[in-house]
Design an enzyme around this catalytic site. Structure first.
Site, PDB file in Angstrom:
ATOM      1  N   THR A  99       0.836  -1.198   0.000  1.00 20.45           N
ATOM      2  CA  THR A  99       0.000   0.000   0.000  1.00 20.45           C
ATOM      3  C   THR A  99       0.872   1.249   0.000  1.00 20.45           C
ATOM      4  O   THR A  99       2.021   1.223   0.414  1.00 20.45           O
ATOM      5  CB  THR A  99      -0.929   0.001   1.236  1.00 20.45           C
ATOM      6  OG1 THR A  99      -1.591  -1.254   1.321  1.00 20.45           O
ATOM      7  CG2 THR A  99      -1.964   1.098   1.185  1.00 20.45           C
TER       8      THR A  99
ATOM      9  N   THR B 121      -3.469   0.903  -3.226  1.00 22.86           N
ATOM     10  CA  THR B 121      -2.908  -0.399  -2.876  1.00 22.86           C
ATOM     11  C   THR B 121      -3.046  -1.426  -3.989  1.00 22.86           C
ATOM     12  O   THR B 121      -3.948  -1.328  -4.828  1.00 22.86           O
ATOM     13  CB  THR B 121      -3.602  -0.937  -1.606  1.00 22.86           C
ATOM     14  OG1 THR B 121      -3.029  -2.181  -1.222  1.00 22.86           O
ATOM     15  CG2 THR B 121      -5.103  -1.123  -1.832  1.00 22.86           C
TER      16      THR B 121
ATOM     17  N   ASP C 125      -8.280  -9.991   0.779  1.00 20.06           N
ATOM     18  CA  ASP C 125      -8.764  -9.205   1.912  1.00 20.06           C
ATOM     19  C   ASP C 125     -10.119  -9.707   2.406  1.00 20.06           C
ATOM     20  O   ASP C 125     -10.572  -9.314   3.477  1.00 20.06           O
ATOM     21  CB  ASP C 125      -8.880  -7.726   1.537  1.00 20.06           C
ATOM     22  CG  ASP C 125      -7.665  -6.928   1.972  1.00 20.06           C
ATOM     23  OD1 ASP C 125      -6.739  -7.522   2.540  1.00 20.06           O
ATOM     24  OD2 ASP C 125      -7.648  -5.704   1.743  1.00 20.06           O
TER      25      ASP C 125
ATOM     26  N   SER D 190     -11.323  -3.065   3.834  1.00 21.64           N
ATOM     27  CA  SER D 190      -9.977  -2.516   3.881  1.00 21.64           C
ATOM     28  C   SER D 190      -9.733  -1.890   5.238  1.00 21.64           C
ATOM     29  O   SER D 190     -10.650  -1.704   6.036  1.00 21.64           O
ATOM     30  CB  SER D 190      -9.820  -1.449   2.785  1.00 21.64           C
ATOM     31  OG  SER D 190      -8.614  -0.734   2.930  1.00 21.64           O
ATOM     32  N   SER D 191      -8.463  -1.548   5.510  1.00 22.81           N
ATOM     33  CA  SER D 191      -8.105  -0.763   6.696  1.00 22.81           C
ATOM     34  C   SER D 191      -7.614   0.625   6.318  1.00 22.81           C
ATOM     35  O   SER D 191      -7.195   1.390   7.194  1.00 22.81           O
ATOM     36  CB  SER D 191      -7.008  -1.479   7.490  1.00 22.81           C
ATOM     37  OG  SER D 191      -7.451  -2.728   7.942  1.00 22.81           O
TER      38      SER D 191
ATOM     39  N   GLY E  30       0.200   0.349   5.376  1.00 22.92           N
ATOM     40  CA  GLY E  30       0.569  -0.473   6.522  1.00 22.92           C
ATOM     41  C   GLY E  30      -0.377  -1.600   6.845  1.00 22.92           C
ATOM     42  O   GLY E  30      -0.388  -2.083   7.981  1.00 22.92           O
ATOM     43  N   GLY E  31      -1.219  -2.030   5.884  1.00 22.02           N
ATOM     44  CA  GLY E  31      -2.118  -3.133   6.158  1.00 22.02           C
ATOM     45  C   GLY E  31      -3.091  -2.808   7.266  1.00 22.02           C
ATOM     46  O   GLY E  31      -3.536  -1.669   7.429  1.00 22.02           O
TER      47      GLY E  31
END
Length: 652
Positions: A454, A472, A494, A519-520, A546-547
């Site tokens: 990302t 991402t 995901d 998603s985050s 950063g996931g």
């Protein structure tokens, strides 16, 4: 004794160059007029890794760890500013702003260049979430360019090859065609440009096309990721030819990399719009790559109709109060905005301003954000555990699974968050939190995968417009499929592969045809809180890759700026810390204020957190934060010392 990663030859030289960038990197003409410069970020990258750490396990960390630049100073600009994860992309966007372009224009230049110089993290084969502030109208638009599952996807699409062959897709779910979602970022950028752009679509592709034709030096971060992923890249014929030497070894830092296939692709899109990507020859190539069985890969079921039918969506931005501020984030299908807002809402019940970091009295320690107090890390981590518990159970694509109360506001209601705050024990970590009870909601809980590869772009233009976009391809190098010069995402991983949770109930984030995976990503805009409680003037732009840890990185940065008064460079440089909904609390061991030797046993912060019941990890963190903050009549910006990013603008 601490050890640093050894960089050799061209890698070391380029590493120093990136740490010392002081002017536009693609030409000298702006040096005289003072535009597109970075300011005084004049310390080299030191590539400082945690003791004993030479590689990073990609199954648990977003991309590889690549060190820490100490003593970075903020960049002050007069009317416009941009920050990306690579100086070449920042420079391309900065030049667009210098020439009168809007933030929407700058995003296109930045994204297309990032797809070349940072292909492990983002690109036109992936997706993005964008928050856009229009200064003329005061509106904030939320653009959803998230990938979608193909129409042929079933609930077990990621779980096994077929109902009669119940083995995992080969060579893994991620590296198979099953992981690839319909890319969304180009159609999203085209929509944003149509509504907010000023310069012609065609000319915004020129910087990336020039780089693709003429080449660029592989950066140390990209070189490290190529080496880490070499075995997987070798399985794809195009990826092997592009990223690896003829003998199969990874191309090293400093190698000039040209991409004629990408140049051809970008020229087509520049001339004919995003339609050239979603229909015609490029679309056919994507579908063929997804369906490939080369090397025994399990094919995916994306169709030409999936590509032609993809549409970005405009969502309702999620804004919530935090002390004297209004913090705006992205709603679902991203969990980032809701979880950040919930965490801050819980923290508003505590006196965090009284817990400023130590070591803020001068020198590099102060520039690097000092060292957080254990009490602050404890409170913030506990608030995050509670917010993540709700995230993991309830948040998904609400076009398929409704949120409690059919609105994000349910999870950020101040009364509810006050109750959640009451669950925090100042003297003991809860370890794992339980989600809130919203009545008979038929949803299960289960393992929730993060995105890894990302990037993030923050922009302020000379008209006062602002953009915060997180972009991402999911894991580093996505699915490892390279087609027509660009990487295809593995975004569908995901989704939760198993459609049922541990309790036998369907999980909210299970896969379905046309659904967007959770998603985050947490692009964020902050405004003053006016006397009537509504949004006032824009004050901050921030976000990070950063996931699933993006939420923690953004919360840390917002607290540092809004509660502790740190400037944006101090805030992004500060120790990364926080927790998901597990007993583990992260304290980034790459930071010079953290003693990561002996698993942190000698570090007072780590010691105190363990006394409070935290299981502490001092593994290096790989945030890529940026932050731009209003500073009088101008702006002040910071870029994450853990990556290669830079802030540029019309300096003052």
């Amino acid at each position: 004794m601490r050890r640093t990663r050894n960089w050799s030859g061209a890698a070391a030289a380029l590493l120093l160059l990136l740490g010392l960038v002081t002017a536009c990197t693609t030409g000298p003409e702006n040096e005289a007029d003072g535009t597109c410069v970075t300011g005084a970020n004049g310390t080299p990258l030191t590539a400082r890794a945690a003791p004993g750490t030479t590689t990073t396990n990609l199954s648990t960390n977003p991309e590889i760890a690549s060190g820490y630049r100490t003593g970075m100073t903020p960049v002050r600009t007069a009317t416009f500013s941009v920050s990306t994860a690579n100086p070449l992309a920042t420079d391309a966007a900065c030049r667009v702003l210098r020439d009168g372009g809007t933030a929407a224009d700058a995003l296109i230049a930045a994204q297309t260049v990032l797809g070349l110089v940072e292909p492990q993290a983002s690109g036109i084969g992936g997706g993005a979430f964008l928050l856009y502030y229009d200064a003329a109208t005061g509106a904030v638009d939320a653009y959803d360019g998230r990938e979608t599952a193909p129409a042929a996807a079933t609930e077990n699409y990621l779980r096994w090859i077929s109902d009669t062959d119940r083995t995992e897709p080969q060579p893994s779910t991620r590296a198979s065609g099953r992981s690839i979602g319909t890319p969304g970022v180009l159609r999203m950028l085209e929509l944003a440009h149509r509504e907010h752009g000023k310069q012609s679509w065609r000319e915004l592709f020129d910087p990336a096309i020039a780089l693709a034709d003429q080449g660029f030096a592989i950066s140390p971060r990209l070189a490290g990721q190529i080496a880490e992923s070499a075995d997987d890249l070798a399985r794809d014929e195009n990826a092997r030819a592009y990223f690896l030497q003829p003998d199969g070894s990874p191309k090293p830092a400093g190698t000039n990399l040209t991409n004629p296939a990408m140049s051809k692709t970008l020229n087509a899109i520049a001339a004919d719009g995003a339609e050239a990507f979603y229909t015609g020859a490029i679309a056919a190539d994507i579908v063929d790559a997804v369906a490939s069985t080369d090397g025994g890969r399990t094919p995916g079921l994306m169709s030409l109709a999936d590509l032609a039918g993809y549409q970005p969506k405009k969502r309702t931005v999620l804004c919530a109060p935090y002390r004297e501020h209004i913090v705006c984030g992205f709603p679902n299908p991203s969990s980032g905005g809701i979880t950040v807002a919930a965490t801050l809402g819980i923290l508003s019940n505590f006196d965090l301003p009284a817990l400023r970091p130590d070591q803020l009295d001068g020198g590099d320690a102060a520039l690097d954000g000092g060292k957080p107090k254990a009490e602050a890390v404890h409170l913030i981590s506990e608030a995050e555990r509670l917010a993540y518990a709700d995230r993991n159970k309830y948040i998904a694509d609400s076009d398929f699974v409704p949120l409690p109360g059919n609105t994000p506001q349910t999870l950020v209601n101040p009364d509810y968050l006050r109750q959640r705050a009451g669950l925090i024990d100042p003297g003991r970590s809860m370890g794992t939190a339980q989600p809130g009870d919203f009545g008979p909601v038929p949803l299960g809980t289960g393992p929730q995968p993060p995105e890894h590869g990302t990037s993030h772009i923050s922009v302020i233009d000379s008209y006062g417009n602002a953009a915060s976009m997180t972009t991402t391809v999911e894991s580093a190098f996505g699915s490892f499929h390279l087609v027509d010069g660009f990487i295809l995402n593995n975004q569908l991983t995901d989704f939760a592969a198993d459609p049922l949770g541990e309790d036998g109930l369907p999980v909210a984030n299970g896969i379905d045809a046309g659904k967007r995976p959770r998603s985050s990503m947490a692009p964020t805009l902050v405004f003053d809180r006016a006397a009537d409680g509504e949004r006032g003037r824009l004050t901050h732009v921030t976000g990070s890759p950063g996931g699933s840890l993006i939420i923690q990185f953004v919360v840390k940065t917002l607290v540092a700026m809004l509660d502790w008064g740190l400037d944006p460079q101090q805030a992004v440089s500060a120790v990364d810390f926080g927790a998901g909904n597990t007993p583990t609390t992260n304290v980034g061991g790459e930071h010079p204020a953290v003693d990561a030797d002996a698993d942190g046993d000698n570090d007072p912060l780590v010691q105190r957190l363990r006394e409070l019941g935290h299981t502490v990890s001092v593994a290096p963190q790989t945030s890529g934060l940026s932050a731009l903050t209003r500073d009088g009549d101008g702006w002040i910006g910071g870029a994450d010392p853990r990556r290669e990013g830079a802030v540029m603008g019309d300096n003052r």
